[in-house]
Design a protein around this motif. Structure first.
Motif, PDB file in Angstrom:
ATOM      1  N   ARG A 113       0.851  -1.203   0.000  1.00 44.05           N
ATOM      2  CA  ARG A 113       0.000   0.000   0.000  1.00 44.05           C
ATOM      3  C   ARG A 113       0.878   1.241   0.000  1.00 44.05           C
ATOM      4  NH1 ARG A 113      -2.054   2.595   4.497  1.00 44.05           N
ATOM      5  NH2 ARG A 113      -1.569   0.774   5.792  1.00 44.05           N
ATOM      6  N   LEU A 114       0.817   1.999  -1.093  1.00 44.41           N
ATOM      7  CA  LEU A 114       1.650   3.182  -1.244  1.00 44.41           C
ATOM      8  C   LEU A 114       0.891   4.424  -0.801  1.00 44.41           C
ATOM      9  CD1 LEU A 114       4.322   4.414  -2.254  1.00 44.41           C
ATOM     10  CD2 LEU A 114       3.270   4.577  -4.526  1.00 44.41           C
ATOM     11  N   THR A 115       1.506   5.219   0.095  1.00 46.32           N
ATOM     12  CA  THR A 115       0.879   6.440   0.580  1.00 46.32           C
ATOM     13  C   THR A 115       1.845   7.617   0.453  1.00 46.32           C
ATOM     14  OG1 THR A 115       1.622   5.986   2.852  1.00 46.32           O
ATOM     15  CG2 THR A 115      -0.581   5.210   2.238  1.00 46.32           C
ATOM     16  N   ASN A 116       1.287   8.768   0.182  1.00 49.31           N
ATOM     17  CA  ASN A 116       2.043  10.040   0.200  1.00 49.31           C
ATOM     18  C   ASN A 116       3.202  10.061  -0.779  1.00 49.31           C
ATOM     19  OD1 ASN A 116       0.347  10.624   2.421  1.00 49.31           O
ATOM     20  ND2 ASN A 116       1.864   9.820   3.860  1.00 49.31           N
ATOM     21  N   CYS A 117       3.030   9.457  -1.939  1.00 43.45           N
ATOM     22  CA  CYS A 117       4.090   9.443  -2.938  1.00 43.45           C
ATOM     23  C   CYS A 117       4.241  10.839  -3.549  1.00 43.45           C
ATOM     24  CB  CYS A 117       3.764   8.433  -4.032  1.00 43.45           C
ATOM     25  SG  CYS A 117       5.044   8.293  -5.309  1.00 43.45           S
ATOM     26  N   VAL A 118       5.493  11.331  -3.620  1.00 45.35           N
ATOM     27  CA  VAL A 118       5.738  12.679  -4.137  1.00 45.35           C
ATOM     28  C   VAL A 118       6.537  12.663  -5.447  1.00 45.35           C
ATOM     29  CG1 VAL A 118       5.568  13.781  -1.874  1.00 45.35           C
ATOM     30  CG2 VAL A 118       7.794  12.938  -2.676  1.00 45.35           C
ATOM     31  N   ASN A 119       6.783  11.492  -6.009  1.00 44.55           N
ATOM     32  CA  ASN A 119       7.531  11.435  -7.271  1.00 44.55           C
ATOM     33  C   ASN A 119       6.813  10.578  -8.311  1.00 44.55           C
ATOM     34  OD1 ASN A 119       8.062   8.895  -6.178  1.00 44.55           O
ATOM     35  ND2 ASN A 119      10.189   8.855  -6.937  1.00 44.55           N
ATOM     36  N   SER A 120       5.490  10.573  -8.260  1.00 46.39           N
ATOM     37  CA  SER A 120       4.717   9.721  -9.151  1.00 46.39           C
ATOM     38  C   SER A 120       4.955  10.051 -10.629  1.00 46.39           C
ATOM     39  CB  SER A 120       3.221   9.825  -8.840  1.00 46.39           C
ATOM     40  OG  SER A 120       2.784  11.171  -8.917  1.00 46.39           O
ATOM     41  N   GLU A 121       5.340  11.323 -10.918  1.00 49.97           N
ATOM     42  CA  GLU A 121       5.567  11.681 -12.311  1.00 49.97           C
ATOM     43  C   GLU A 121       6.765  10.957 -12.922  1.00 49.97           C
ATOM     44  OE1 GLU A 121       7.683  15.043  -9.970  1.00 49.97           O
ATOM     45  OE2 GLU A 121       6.108  13.556  -9.698  1.00 49.97           O
ATOM     46  N   TYR A 122       7.642  10.415 -12.060  1.00 53.11           N
ATOM     47  CA  TYR A 122       8.813   9.692 -12.551  1.00 53.11           C
ATOM     48  C   TYR A 122       8.580   8.182 -12.639  1.00 53.11           C
ATOM     49  CZ  TYR A 122      11.218  14.053 -11.405  1.00 53.11           C
ATOM     50  OH  TYR A 122      11.592  15.376 -11.337  1.00 53.11           O
ATOM     51  N   LEU A 123       7.496   7.726 -12.074  1.00 54.90           N
ATOM     52  CA  LEU A 123       7.237   6.272 -12.002  1.00 54.90           C
ATOM     53  C   LEU A 123       6.388   5.831 -13.173  1.00 54.90           C
ATOM     54  CD1 LEU A 123       6.403   5.997  -8.185  1.00 54.90           C
ATOM     55  CD2 LEU A 123       8.624   5.741  -9.314  1.00 54.90           C
ATOM     56  N   LYS A 124       6.785   4.767 -13.804  1.00 52.15           N
ATOM     57  CA  LYS A 124       6.042   4.236 -14.952  1.00 52.15           C
ATOM     58  C   LYS A 124       5.253   3.012 -14.512  1.00 52.15           C
ATOM     59  CE  LYS A 124       8.019   7.285 -17.582  1.00 52.15           C
ATOM     60  NZ  LYS A 124       7.262   8.446 -18.094  1.00 52.15           N
TER      61      LYS A 124
END
Length: 336
Positions: free
Chosen positions: A325-336
């Motif tokens: 369970r992923l929470t508070n991710c701040v680099n989602s624009e880099y994740l594919k």
């Protein structure tokens, strides 16, 4: 599950974390005020997660130094000191902890405003320094009525919104600038939205900064912003120091456009107290006496908030590694 606690700040040995998460192995790497904690490369190669506990220093090793790591966390709200792009290049989420000290920071922002605009700081200083000669209501230069004054907010996130509610309770009119906020918030809250920083500065009697630090916001409050400001502005910054250009603030305060400032954060921390603005404040030059308050990046702090921060930091890692369970991710624009 093994976590590297980089730039560990607490005096204890993580007893709180070990009590609540006995299945996790914690490796503490302590830092000092002026230097990030050095890291053992052999240790870096073994950990499943990295948490950065420093509000001012990045982790002393690049994301590539952690081949087994699957998540990185910044133990705090601001994520300017975590390599979001570097972790993202490896497909690894970087996260923060945005919900631990909201009330404390909002209270601190309003407290700084009140200390300036109700004179609670100035009166005590005058009495302590001048005895009964300081016993007069005129000794505080910035006292004003709050009802009907315009409270401007830069960044209406969790903390900005909490601060807005407090300002509204003083019968202040809340106006905010946040180009990244979805439309409709102004309608649902009753706060007025403006679409340029210049307009906010031109209208506000008090401006409180609550935006994250990024390349977009670095020195956002600079010469242009202060030139646009309504004369008599009081500036409050509890966000990140580099958002406010200290040189430009000094010029605006000497000119009288900005007549008071409350700063919990500075461009460099611990603060460069030899900066001309801070040197003038320390020596109580007449033009700045009782017009500037500086606190040591303490807005977030209370015993309760520290407990929340410590446990929530581990919770973010545990939720991802143990539950997916992923929470508070701040680099989602880099994740594919």
């Amino acid at each position: 599950m093994k976590i590297l606690c980089a730039n560990w700040q607490a005096a204890d040995e993580a007893e709180l974390e070990r009590e609540h998460y006995p299945d996790i192995e914690l490796i503490l790497a302590r830092s000092t005020n002026d230097k990030a904690a050095s890291l053992d490369p052999a240790v870096c190669e073994t950990v499943d997660a990295v948490i950065n506990y420093s509000p001012t220093h990045n982790v002393a090793a690049a994301p590539t130094a952690f081949p087994k790591a699957r998540i990185a966390v910044r133990s705090g709200v601001g994520f300017d000191n975590i390599d979001t792009a570097g972790w993202g290049a490896r497909g690894i989420p970087a996260c923060n902890v945005p919900d631990y000290g909201t009330t404390e920071v909002a209270d601190h922002a309003i407290g700084l405003m009140l200390a300036l605009t109700r004179g609670t700081s100035a009166y005590g200083t005058e009495l302590a320094g001048h005895g009964t000669e300081g016993w007069h209501f005129s000794k505080a230069p910035l006292v004003r009525r709050h009802k009907g004054a315009i409270f401007g907010i830069v960044g209406l996130g969790r903390i900005g919104l909490a601060t807005a509610r407090r300002a509204a309770a003083f019968d202040m009119k809340v106006v905010f600038y946040d180009p990244h906020l979805l439309s409709g918030v102004d309608l649902s809250t009753g706060y007025e939205r403006v679409h340029s920083l210049a307009e906010l500065m031109a209208r506000a009697d008090v401006v409180s900064v609550h935006t994250p630090l990024s390349e977009e916001t670095r020195k956002l409050l600079g010469a242009a912003a202060f030139t646009a400001a309504k004369p008599g502005l009081v500036l409050i910054n509890t966000a990140r120091g580099p958002i406010v250009d200290l040189d430009a603030l000094e010029a605006a305060m000497r000119k009288g456009t900005v007549i008071g400032a409350g700063l919990d954060v500075l461009q460099n921390e611990p603060g460069d107290l030899d900066h001309p603005l801070l040197a003038a404040w320390r020596t109580r030059e007449p033009w700045i006496a009782n017009r500037l308050i500086v606190t040591p990046h303490a807005a977030f702090y209370s015993p309760a908030s520290m407990r929340d921060l410590r446990l929530k930091s581990i919770e973010v890692v545990h939720a991802y590694l143990a539950e997916g369970r992923l929470t508070n991710c701040v680099n989602s624009e880099y994740l594919k």
